[in-house]
Design a protein around this motif. Structure first.
Motif, PDB file in Angstrom:
ATOM      1  N   ASN A  60       0.822  -1.189   0.000  1.00 29.62           N
ATOM      2  CA  ASN A  60       0.000   0.000   0.000  1.00 29.62           C
ATOM      3  C   ASN A  60       0.866   1.253   0.000  1.00 29.62           C
ATOM      4  O   ASN A  60       0.609   2.190   0.733  1.00 29.62           O
ATOM      5  CB  ASN A  60      -0.937  -0.015   1.213  1.00 29.62           C
ATOM      6  N   THR A  61       1.914   1.262  -0.852  1.00 33.87           N
ATOM      7  CA  THR A  61       2.649   2.505  -1.019  1.00 33.87           C
ATOM      8  C   THR A  61       1.720   3.600  -1.526  1.00 33.87           C
ATOM      9  O   THR A  61       1.858   4.766  -1.150  1.00 33.87           O
ATOM     10  CB  THR A  61       3.831   2.309  -1.985  1.00 33.87           C
ATOM     11  N   SER A  62       0.745   3.235  -2.343  1.00 31.02           N
ATOM     12  CA  SER A  62      -0.199   4.232  -2.863  1.00 31.02           C
ATOM     13  C   SER A  62      -0.973   4.896  -1.744  1.00 31.02           C
ATOM     14  O   SER A  62      -1.098   6.129  -1.695  1.00 31.02           O
ATOM     15  CB  SER A  62      -1.145   3.589  -3.868  1.00 31.02           C
ATOM     16  N   GLY A  63      -1.514   4.100  -0.817  1.00 32.34           N
ATOM     17  CA  GLY A  63      -2.262   4.673   0.295  1.00 32.34           C
ATOM     18  C   GLY A  63      -1.379   5.441   1.256  1.00 32.34           C
ATOM     19  O   GLY A  63      -1.761   6.495   1.791  1.00 32.34           O
ATOM     20  N   THR A  64      -0.170   4.923   1.499  1.00 33.79           N
ATOM     21  CA  THR A  64       0.772   5.615   2.381  1.00 33.79           C
ATOM     22  C   THR A  64       1.098   6.996   1.844  1.00 33.79           C
ATOM     23  O   THR A  64       1.051   8.001   2.573  1.00 33.79           O
ATOM     24  CB  THR A  64       2.067   4.796   2.522  1.00 33.79           C
ATOM     25  N   ILE A  65       1.443   7.063   0.558  1.00 31.45           N
ATOM     26  CA  ILE A  65       1.772   8.361  -0.034  1.00 31.45           C
ATOM     27  C   ILE A  65       0.529   9.242  -0.117  1.00 31.45           C
ATOM     28  O   ILE A  65       0.623  10.472   0.007  1.00 31.45           O
ATOM     29  CB  ILE A  65       2.416   8.168  -1.421  1.00 31.45           C
ATOM     30  N   GLY A  66      -0.634   8.642  -0.289  1.00 32.04           N
ATOM     31  CA  GLY A  66      -1.861   9.425  -0.247  1.00 32.04           C
ATOM     32  C   GLY A  66      -2.016  10.168   1.066  1.00 32.04           C
ATOM     33  O   GLY A  66      -2.389  11.346   1.106  1.00 32.04           O
ATOM     34  N   VAL A  67      -1.705   9.492   2.161  1.00 27.49           N
ATOM     35  CA  VAL A  67      -1.741  10.140   3.480  1.00 27.49           C
ATOM     36  C   VAL A  67      -0.680  11.230   3.561  1.00 27.49           C
ATOM     37  O   VAL A  67      -0.951  12.367   3.988  1.00 27.49           O
ATOM     38  CB  VAL A  67      -1.515   9.102   4.599  1.00 27.49           C
ATOM     39  N   MET A  68       0.546  10.910   3.153  1.00 38.23           N
ATOM     40  CA  MET A  68       1.659  11.857   3.259  1.00 38.23           C
ATOM     41  C   MET A  68       1.416  13.108   2.422  1.00 38.23           C
ATOM     42  O   MET A  68       1.671  14.235   2.883  1.00 38.23           O
ATOM     43  CB  MET A  68       2.960  11.177   2.825  1.00 38.23           C
ATOM     44  N   GLU A  69       0.943  12.914   1.192  1.00 36.75           N
ATOM     45  CA  GLU A  69       0.739  14.055   0.310  1.00 36.75           C
ATOM     46  C   GLU A  69      -0.435  14.925   0.761  1.00 36.75           C
ATOM     47  O   GLU A  69      -0.376  16.159   0.682  1.00 36.75           O
ATOM     48  CB  GLU A  69       0.534  13.586  -1.125  1.00 36.75           C
ATOM     49  N   THR A  70      -1.508  14.315   1.236  1.00 37.61           N
ATOM     50  CA  THR A  70      -2.631  15.104   1.741  1.00 37.61           C
ATOM     51  C   THR A  70      -2.186  15.938   2.937  1.00 37.61           C
ATOM     52  O   THR A  70      -2.544  17.117   3.056  1.00 37.61           O
ATOM     53  CB  THR A  70      -3.803  14.191   2.130  1.00 37.61           C
ATOM     54  N   ALA A  71      -1.383  15.337   3.814  1.00 32.52           N
ATOM     55  CA  ALA A  71      -0.855  16.065   4.978  1.00 32.52           C
ATOM     56  C   ALA A  71       0.033  17.222   4.533  1.00 32.52           C
ATOM     57  O   ALA A  71      -0.064  18.345   5.059  1.00 32.52           O
ATOM     58  CB  ALA A  71      -0.077  15.107   5.864  1.00 32.52           C
ATOM     59  N   ARG A  72       0.908  16.964   3.574  1.00 32.45           N
ATOM     60  CA  ARG A  72       1.816  18.025   3.095  1.00 32.45           C
ATOM     61  C   ARG A  72       1.037  19.186   2.479  1.00 32.45           C
ATOM     62  O   ARG A  72       1.329  20.358   2.742  1.00 32.45           O
ATOM     63  CB  ARG A  72       2.779  17.448   2.059  1.00 32.45           C
ATOM     64  N   ILE A  73       0.038  18.867   1.672  1.00 34.62           N
ATOM     65  CA  ILE A  73      -0.754  19.908   1.019  1.00 34.62           C
ATOM     66  C   ILE A  73      -1.457  20.783   2.054  1.00 34.62           C
ATOM     67  O   ILE A  73      -1.460  22.026   1.952  1.00 34.62           O
ATOM     68  CB  ILE A  73      -1.779  19.255   0.074  1.00 34.62           C
ATOM     69  N   MET A  74      -2.050  20.140   3.060  1.00 33.75           N
ATOM     70  CA  MET A  74      -2.784  20.907   4.071  1.00 33.75           C
ATOM     71  C   MET A  74      -1.837  21.697   4.966  1.00 33.75           C
ATOM     72  O   MET A  74      -2.160  22.816   5.401  1.00 33.75           O
ATOM     73  CB  MET A  74      -3.672  19.976   4.880  1.00 33.75           C
TER      74      MET A  74
ATOM     75  N   SER B  83      -8.921  19.354  14.577  1.00 34.33           N
ATOM     76  CA  SER B  83      -7.599  18.812  14.295  1.00 34.33           C
ATOM     77  C   SER B  83      -7.728  17.646  13.311  1.00 34.33           C
ATOM     78  O   SER B  83      -8.741  16.947  13.292  1.00 34.33           O
ATOM     79  CB  SER B  83      -6.930  18.333  15.583  1.00 34.33           C
ATOM     80  N   ILE B  84      -6.701  17.461  12.515  1.00 35.40           N
ATOM     81  CA  ILE B  84      -6.672  16.338  11.577  1.00 35.40           C
ATOM     82  C   ILE B  84      -5.408  15.529  11.828  1.00 35.40           C
ATOM     83  O   ILE B  84      -4.293  16.080  11.837  1.00 35.40           O
ATOM     84  CB  ILE B  84      -6.731  16.798  10.108  1.00 35.40           C
TER      85      ILE B  84
ATOM     86  N   LEU C  24      -8.907  14.724  -1.302  1.00 35.31           N
ATOM     87  CA  LEU C  24      -9.004  14.408   0.123  1.00 35.31           C
ATOM     88  C   LEU C  24      -8.719  15.636   0.976  1.00 35.31           C
ATOM     89  O   LEU C  24      -9.361  15.841   2.022  1.00 35.31           O
ATOM     90  CB  LEU C  24      -8.040  13.274   0.476  1.00 35.31           C
ATOM     91  N   ALA C  25      -7.773  16.473   0.563  1.00 35.91           N
ATOM     92  CA  ALA C  25      -7.508  17.716   1.297  1.00 35.91           C
ATOM     93  C   ALA C  25      -8.738  18.623   1.269  1.00 35.91           C
ATOM     94  O   ALA C  25      -9.108  19.220   2.297  1.00 35.91           O
ATOM     95  CB  ALA C  25      -6.299  18.430   0.696  1.00 35.91           C
ATOM     96  N   ARG C  26      -9.381  18.740   0.120  1.00 32.81           N
ATOM     97  CA  ARG C  26     -10.589  19.550   0.013  1.00 32.81           C
ATOM     98  C   ARG C  26     -11.686  19.010   0.936  1.00 32.81           C
ATOM     99  O   ARG C  26     -12.343  19.791   1.650  1.00 32.81           O
ATOM    100  CB  ARG C  26     -11.104  19.550  -1.426  1.00 32.81           C
ATOM    101  N   LEU C  27     -11.876  17.708   0.922  1.00 30.31           N
ATOM    102  CA  LEU C  27     -12.941  17.116   1.730  1.00 30.31           C
ATOM    103  C   LEU C  27     -12.648  17.248   3.220  1.00 30.31           C
ATOM    104  O   LEU C  27     -13.535  17.644   4.001  1.00 30.31           O
ATOM    105  CB  LEU C  27     -13.109  15.642   1.351  1.00 30.31           C
ATOM    106  N   LEU C  28     -11.443  16.917   3.625  1.00 31.30           N
ATOM    107  CA  LEU C  28     -11.106  16.989   5.053  1.00 31.30           C
ATOM    108  C   LEU C  28     -11.234  18.402   5.591  1.00 31.30           C
ATOM    109  O   LEU C  28     -11.711  18.611   6.721  1.00 31.30           O
ATOM    110  CB  LEU C  28      -9.688  16.465   5.280  1.00 31.30           C
TER     111      LEU C  28
END
Length: 464
Positions: free
Chosen positions: A257-271, A285-286, A423-427
């Motif tokens: 699940n490198t895809s899901g892991t990076i999905g978390v990392m990138e959403t965090a970085r963007i926000m 808080s997120i 995901l950043a928009r939704l969160l």
């Protein structure tokens, strides 16, 4: 909140500021396979924590936990009376050690009528069985048919891989909804589609087969990673975006699940970048988490839930209003959110509608224990998964998860950029709805346990 300008920033940053290729190289190529509790698993966790710190999140840390692990050494299937002809072999995850030499019996799909017809011939035999359920019959998961063959007295099971071309993927032999890992369960070893067909051709002569598995169970330490952006209006409440960073043995895990892991990392970085450059923070808080040991019965997520939310936890805190779980994102683009419980459906759809991208909210018709949202579900916490291949469409090139071929090239970079931005928009939208305005969760742990028992042992085509 000027949502138009915020959305422009988030989607622009998701594309132009992307670090996906950097993370993909480090996780899938440099570190590689990351079996929960291994040194590589720890390296991945440390890398993720360091990247969360570099991205400017308010906190980023490792949370260690003790886990029950397993590994295997030599595994083989051979035909002693045919010059020890080798047959392709791969153990099911957590398969017990075994060394048995006995006649081969073909049980077809392991359906009730097939097992009944074989009668006592199964007792003490190596049983050959197809993983796919029998066509035109009441479908059963392979886990249920494994139990039937074990009760009939099989010494072990050779399961035929449905994928062709010599490919084999690690699989699980036990029901995850309500059973969990069983050290004493019958040994199940997979063979390739091609070698399975050969064994089926010769099974009528009851050839002698030797099945050998070298394996061990042991305790070890693993680490979850948890980072957070503090909320501006309700910092005491939180949402969680998470996915597992571990893989099965020998698999780099480009999709799973490198895809899901990076999905978390990138959403965090963007926000976090939004906070740094515009001052716009989430309301609640997120938390951004990656779990270890998902592939070993969700032990990382389960340890986190037990530590933070379960009754009797020493440092118990308010439960998250929602957990969004990311797993195998390269199998399809983002289509929406699927909830476990129905009471948030209308609320979630209203938030998705403000994004004006046609994203939909649906609700699972049954309990699903196949990823890290489930430990949250067990505690009656609202949890969800992204709507992807399980419900509609799957990229033909992304049918890889528990196998060596799930390498870095299986990650879909363009679609992952979209996931992170959406995901950043939704969160951000969800976080700015006051906790008091969220629909209340009417379910108790007892309610959820009844739902789990209702669905255990059932065949759900989207998952099996």
């Amino acid at each position: 909140m000027n949502w138009h300008e915020i959305d422009r920033f988030l989607m622009g940053e998701a594309w132009s500021g992307s670090l996906i290729n950097k993370h993909l190289t480090q996780l899938a190529d440099v570190i590689g396979p990351r079996w929960g509790g291994s040194p590589e698993d720890r390296r991945a966790a440390e890398y993720i924590r360091d990247e969360m710190e570099a991205a400017g999140l308010d906190t980023a840390k490792l949370e260690p936990f003790t886990m029950e692990s397993w590994n295997h050494g030599e595994v083989s299937i051979s035909l002693p009376d045919d010059n020890n002809r080798p047959i392709a072999a791969l153990p099911f995850l957590r398969c017990k050690p075994i060394d048995v030499t006995t006649p081969l019996v073909d049980a077809g799909h392991g359906s009730p009528h097939e097992v009944d017809a074989l009668g006592t011939a199964i007792k003490g035999a190596v049983v050959l069985a197809t993983i796919a359920p029998e066509p035109f019959t009441a479908a059963e998961p392979f886990t249920a048919r494994i139990v039937r063959l074990a009760k009939a007295g099989a010494a072990c099971i050779i399961a035929i891989e449905p994928k062709t071309g010599g490919r084999m993927e690690y699989a699980n032999s036990d029901e995850w909804l309500n059973v969990g890992p069983q050290k004493t369960a019958i040994a199940v070893v997979k063979t390739s589609s091609e070698d399975g067909a050969y064994l089926r051709r010769i099974a009528g002569s009851s050839p002698i087969v030797r099945v050998y598995v070298e394996a061990k169970y042991f305790q070890t330490e693993a680490n979850n990673t948890v980072a957070e952006i503090k909320g501006s209006t309700h910092p005491e409440r939180h949402l969680i975006l998470a996915g597992h960073h571990d893989t099965v043995l020998k698999a780099p895990g480009g999709n799973d699940n490198t895809s899901g892991t990076i999905g978390v990392m990138e959403t965090a970085r963007i926000m976090a970048t939004l906070v740094k450059e515009t001052g716009v923070r989430p309301g609640m808080s997120i938390r951004f988490a990656t779990w270890s040991a998902e592939e070993q019965h969700l032990q990382g997520a389960r340890a986190y839930v037990a530590r933070h939310y379960s009754e009797g936890a020493a440092s118990r805190e308010a439960k998250p209003l929602l957990n969004i779980n990311l797993d195998e994102l390269s199998t399809g683009h983002m289509k929406g959110i699927v909830l476990t419980f129905p009471h948030l459906r209308k609320f979630m759809q209203s938030q998705l509608d403000t994004m004006n991208d046609g994203l939909k909210c649906h609700v699972l018709a049954h309990m699903d224990a196949h990823s890290d949202h489930f430990p949250f579900v067990e505690q009656a916490i609202d949890a969800s998964i992204t709507w992807r291949w399980r419900f509609w469409g799957r990229h033909e090139t992304a049918n890889f998860h528990h196998e060596i071929g799930d390498a870095a090239n299986k990650l879909n970079v363009r679609e992952l950029k979209e996931y992170a931005g959406q995901l950043a928009r939704l969160l951000l939208r969800l976080s700015h709805v006051s906790p008091d305005e969220w629909p209340s969760n009417p379910l108790t742990v007892d309610d959820v346990n009844q739902m789990i028992e209702r669905d255990s042992g059932g065949h759900h085509p989207a998952f099996h």
